[in-house]
Design a protein around this motif. Structure first.
Motif, PDB file in Angstrom:
ATOM      1  N   SER A   1      39.023  66.984 -89.941  1.00 21.15           N
ATOM      2  CA  SER A   1      37.842  66.339 -90.430  1.00 21.15           C
ATOM      3  C   SER A   1      36.564  66.764 -90.097  1.00 21.15           C
ATOM      4  CB  SER A   1      38.019  64.774 -89.780  1.00 21.15           C
ATOM      5  OG  SER A   1      37.490  64.788 -88.534  1.00 21.15           O
ATOM      6  N   GLY A   2      36.436  67.634 -88.796  1.00 18.79           N
ATOM      7  CA  GLY A   2      35.387  68.196 -88.574  1.00 18.79           C
ATOM      8  C   GLY A   2      34.277  67.262 -87.292  1.00 18.79           C
ATOM      9  N   MET A   3      34.849  65.986 -87.421  1.00 17.42           N
ATOM     10  CA  MET A   3      34.393  65.299 -86.405  1.00 17.42           C
ATOM     11  C   MET A   3      34.938  65.354 -85.057  1.00 17.42           C
ATOM     12  SD  MET A   3      31.898  63.851 -87.998  1.00 17.42           S
ATOM     13  CE  MET A   3      31.361  62.479 -86.680  1.00 17.42           C
ATOM     14  N   TYR A   4      36.236  65.955 -85.077  1.00  8.25           N
ATOM     15  CA  TYR A   4      36.542  66.135 -83.766  1.00  8.25           C
ATOM     16  C   TYR A   4      35.846  67.012 -82.925  1.00  8.25           C
ATOM     17  CZ  TYR A   4      40.278  67.822 -80.338  1.00  8.25           C
ATOM     18  OH  TYR A   4      40.751  68.125 -79.240  1.00  8.25           O
ATOM     19  N   LEU A   5      35.404  68.134 -83.391  1.00 13.93           N
ATOM     20  CA  LEU A   5      34.410  69.097 -82.858  1.00 13.93           C
ATOM     21  C   LEU A   5      33.272  68.224 -82.511  1.00 13.93           C
ATOM     22  CD1 LEU A   5      34.991  72.427 -84.848  1.00 13.93           C
ATOM     23  CD2 LEU A   5      36.052  71.753 -82.733  1.00 13.93           C
ATOM     24  N   PHE A   6      32.729  67.559 -83.331  1.00 13.65           N
ATOM     25  CA  PHE A   6      31.403  66.836 -82.818  1.00 13.65           C
ATOM     26  C   PHE A   6      31.681  65.967 -81.610  1.00 13.65           C
ATOM     27  CE2 PHE A   6      28.714  63.059 -83.675  1.00 13.65           C
ATOM     28  CZ  PHE A   6      27.519  63.506 -83.281  1.00 13.65           C
ATOM     29  N   TYR A   7      32.660  65.098 -81.902  1.00 11.49           N
ATOM     30  CA  TYR A   7      32.820  64.164 -80.630  1.00 11.49           C
ATOM     31  C   TYR A   7      33.203  64.862 -79.317  1.00 11.49           C
ATOM     32  CZ  TYR A   7      32.946  60.245 -84.134  1.00 11.49           C
ATOM     33  OH  TYR A   7      32.596  59.647 -85.339  1.00 11.49           O
ATOM     34  N   THR A   8      33.910  65.952 -79.375  1.00 15.31           N
ATOM     35  CA  THR A   8      34.350  66.548 -77.949  1.00 15.31           C
ATOM     36  C   THR A   8      32.939  67.181 -77.575  1.00 15.31           C
ATOM     37  OG1 THR A   8      35.191  68.582 -79.494  1.00 15.31           O
ATOM     38  CG2 THR A   8      36.729  66.931 -78.733  1.00 15.31           C
ATOM     39  N   ASP A   9      32.225  67.733 -78.528  1.00 13.50           N
ATOM     40  CA  ASP A   9      31.003  68.414 -78.280  1.00 13.50           C
ATOM     41  C   ASP A   9      29.982  67.316 -77.523  1.00 13.50           C
ATOM     42  OD1 ASP A   9      28.929  70.563 -77.945  1.00 13.50           O
ATOM     43  OD2 ASP A   9      27.793  69.378 -79.278  1.00 13.50           O
ATOM     44  N   CYS A  10      30.109  66.179 -77.938  1.00 14.75           N
ATOM     45  CA  CYS A  10      29.112  64.855 -77.327  1.00 14.75           C
ATOM     46  C   CYS A  10      29.573  64.591 -75.822  1.00 14.75           C
ATOM     47  CB  CYS A  10      29.308  63.662 -77.958  1.00 14.75           C
ATOM     48  SG  CYS A  10      28.634  63.705 -79.791  1.00 14.75           S
ATOM     49  N   CYS A  11      31.009  64.897 -75.588  1.00 11.03           N
ATOM     50  CA  CYS A  11      31.560  64.549 -74.174  1.00 11.03           C
ATOM     51  C   CYS A  11      31.237  65.920 -73.494  1.00 11.03           C
ATOM     52  CB  CYS A  11      33.108  64.645 -74.322  1.00 11.03           C
ATOM     53  SG  CYS A  11      33.834  63.108 -75.185  1.00 11.03           S
ATOM     54  N   LEU A  12      31.113  66.804 -73.924  1.00 12.12           N
ATOM     55  CA  LEU A  12      30.808  68.246 -72.995  1.00 12.12           C
ATOM     56  C   LEU A  12      29.550  68.072 -72.799  1.00 12.12           C
ATOM     57  CD1 LEU A  12      32.665  70.916 -75.281  1.00 12.12           C
ATOM     58  CD2 LEU A  12      33.309  70.033 -72.815  1.00 12.12           C
ATOM     59  N   ARG A  13      28.620  67.677 -73.540  1.00 15.22           N
ATOM     60  CA  ARG A  13      27.140  67.258 -73.192  1.00 15.22           C
ATOM     61  C   ARG A  13      27.001  66.579 -72.236  1.00 15.22           C
ATOM     62  NH1 ARG A  13      24.770  67.005 -79.338  1.00 15.22           N
ATOM     63  NH2 ARG A  13      22.907  66.373 -78.217  1.00 15.22           N
ATOM     64  N   CYS A  14      28.037  65.641 -72.021  1.00 15.32           N
ATOM     65  CA  CYS A  14      27.822  64.466 -71.088  1.00 15.32           C
ATOM     66  C   CYS A  14      28.685  64.937 -69.726  1.00 15.32           C
ATOM     67  CB  CYS A  14      28.207  63.253 -71.499  1.00 15.32           C
ATOM     68  SG  CYS A  14      27.245  62.391 -72.749  1.00 15.32           S
ATOM     69  N   GLY A  15      29.145  66.304 -69.784  1.00 13.62           N
ATOM     70  CA  GLY A  15      29.542  66.748 -68.457  1.00 13.62           C
ATOM     71  C   GLY A  15      30.924  66.808 -68.247  1.00 13.62           C
TER      72      GLY A  15
ATOM     73  N   ARG B   1      44.505  62.392 -76.240  1.00 13.85           N
ATOM     74  CA  ARG B   1      46.197  62.195 -76.323  1.00 13.85           C
ATOM     75  C   ARG B   1      46.640  62.226 -77.893  1.00 13.85           C
ATOM     76  NH1 ARG B   1      47.518  59.664 -71.468  1.00 13.85           N
ATOM     77  NH2 ARG B   1      46.354  60.398 -69.782  1.00 13.85           N
ATOM     78  N   ALA B   2      45.727  61.747 -78.760  1.00 17.19           N
ATOM     79  CA  ALA B   2      46.071  61.848 -80.066  1.00 17.19           C
ATOM     80  C   ALA B   2      45.128  62.225 -81.106  1.00 17.19           C
ATOM     81  CB  ALA B   2      47.154  60.477 -80.388  1.00 17.19           C
ATOM     82  N   THR B   3      45.498  62.409 -82.303  1.00 14.00           N
ATOM     83  CA  THR B   3      44.356  62.710 -83.291  1.00 14.00           C
ATOM     84  C   THR B   3      44.660  62.130 -84.650  1.00 14.00           C
ATOM     85  OG1 THR B   3      45.035  64.748 -84.022  1.00 14.00           O
ATOM     86  CG2 THR B   3      43.202  64.757 -82.232  1.00 14.00           C
ATOM     87  N   PHE B   4      43.906  61.534 -85.497  1.00 14.91           N
ATOM     88  CA  PHE B   4      44.432  60.977 -86.824  1.00 14.91           C
ATOM     89  C   PHE B   4      43.283  61.242 -87.866  1.00 14.91           C
ATOM     90  CE2 PHE B   4      45.508  58.402 -83.149  1.00 14.91           C
ATOM     91  CZ  PHE B   4      46.772  57.917 -83.219  1.00 14.91           C
ATOM     92  N   SER B   5      43.991  61.451 -88.918  1.00 15.16           N
ATOM     93  CA  SER B   5      43.180  61.571 -90.272  1.00 15.16           C
ATOM     94  C   SER B   5      42.471  60.213 -90.917  1.00 15.16           C
ATOM     95  CB  SER B   5      44.046  62.273 -91.553  1.00 15.16           C
ATOM     96  OG  SER B   5      45.015  61.326 -91.722  1.00 15.16           O
TER      97      SER B   5
END
Length: 294
Positions: free
Chosen positions: A193-207, A213-217
């Protein structure tokens, strides 16, 4: 047969360096190389001799070039014969959030002579098809857009929220920092979906790196897992409006994380008359403020 691979072959033969062909077609050099390699496998011959500072046609490539040029000319003429009546648009799956049903209804009322077909694509594949000229227009998230390769009309920007099960200790807060969820397991939208990378990047930016545990389409599947205490998640506020949130709580993030959507086209590509009409229709709709911006 993928006609765009033949278009890449013809352009590469005219330009010689694959970089020049890539620039002329608004593709990346690896994509040009991939197209040429695929054609060589399909034909069972080498079309180009790779050199330290470029490439040149082989004898087999020179023999096939006139036929490829004639095929492209015939294909373009066939497309032109029906160009004023057909329009294909790619869209990310959440079409109602984009406002596509309303836009299509208005466009078809204004242009009843044009038949529009919609093809669902996840964001990363959609952008690649635009760059490969497999489609003219697409609706996708602004996070996918390379402004050097694509131009766009932004439809909206919307805030990212944390999605928590009701029993989560932070579910009662009016807002929270994403860093407060660093010890929680996450369930997220799939990588395609592409949003996985965006959301994980948001977390990385917060340290922190999220424990996914799971991903969904599908977003409704994701919400069901959150409801049953399998983890926390992230979704944009516009998406949340379309789902039953019974059993979960959407809490706004304090960080300025936003997601948006846009109508996108390949930069410098000449649009067909139907695509040009749709582009102009959406542009006017945005200027008139008839679309929900959040």
């Amino acid at each position: 047969m993928d006609i765009e691979k033949y278009r890449t072959f013809v352009q590469a033969a005219r330009c010689r360096p694959f970089l020049e062909a890539a620039n002329a077609l608004y593709l990346t050099t690896p994509t040009v190389t991939k197209h040429i390699s695929a054609l060589e496998r399909e034909m069972g011959v080498s079309l180009f001799e790779r050199l330290p500072h470029g490439a040149r046609l082989t004898e087999e490539g020179r023999r096939r070039l006139p036929l490829a040029e004639a095929m492209l000319e015939a294909y373009d003429k066939l497309c032109a014969m029906n160009a004023d009546k057909q329009l294909r648009i790619d869209s990310i799956p959440c079409q109602q959030r984009v406002g596509l049903p309303e836009l299509l209804a208005g466009f078809e009322a204004a242009h009843p002579e044009i038949t529009v077909t919609i093809t669902e694509r996840h964001g990363l594949r959609l952008v690649q098809e635009l760059l490969d000229s497999q489609c003219e227009l697409g609706f996708c998230g602004t996070r996918y857009i390379d402004e050097q390769m694509l131009e766009y009309i932004e439809l909206f920007q919307t805030q990212i929220c944390a999605i928590l099960p009701l029993e989560h200790p932070l579910a009662g807060q009016e807002s929270l920092s994403l860093s407060q969820l660093k010890d929680s397991p996450f369930v997220l939208l799939s990588q395609e979906s592409g949003m996985y990378l965006f959301y994980t990047d948001c977390c990385l930016r917060c340290g922190f790196r999220p424990d996914v545990r799971a991903t969904f389409s599908r977003e409704d599947s994701l919400l069901s897992y959150v409801k049953n205490g399998m983890g926390v998640s992230l979704l944009d506020r516009k998406a949340i409006r379309f789902y039953d949130l019974d059993g979960v709580r959407a809490v706004p993030l304090r960080e300025d994380f936003h997601s948006g959507c846009a109508l996108v086209r390949k930069r410098q590509r000449r649009l067909s008359p139907p695509a040009e009409a749709f582009w102009n229709y959406v542009n006017e709709a945005v200027k008139a403020g008839i679309l929900d911006k959040d």
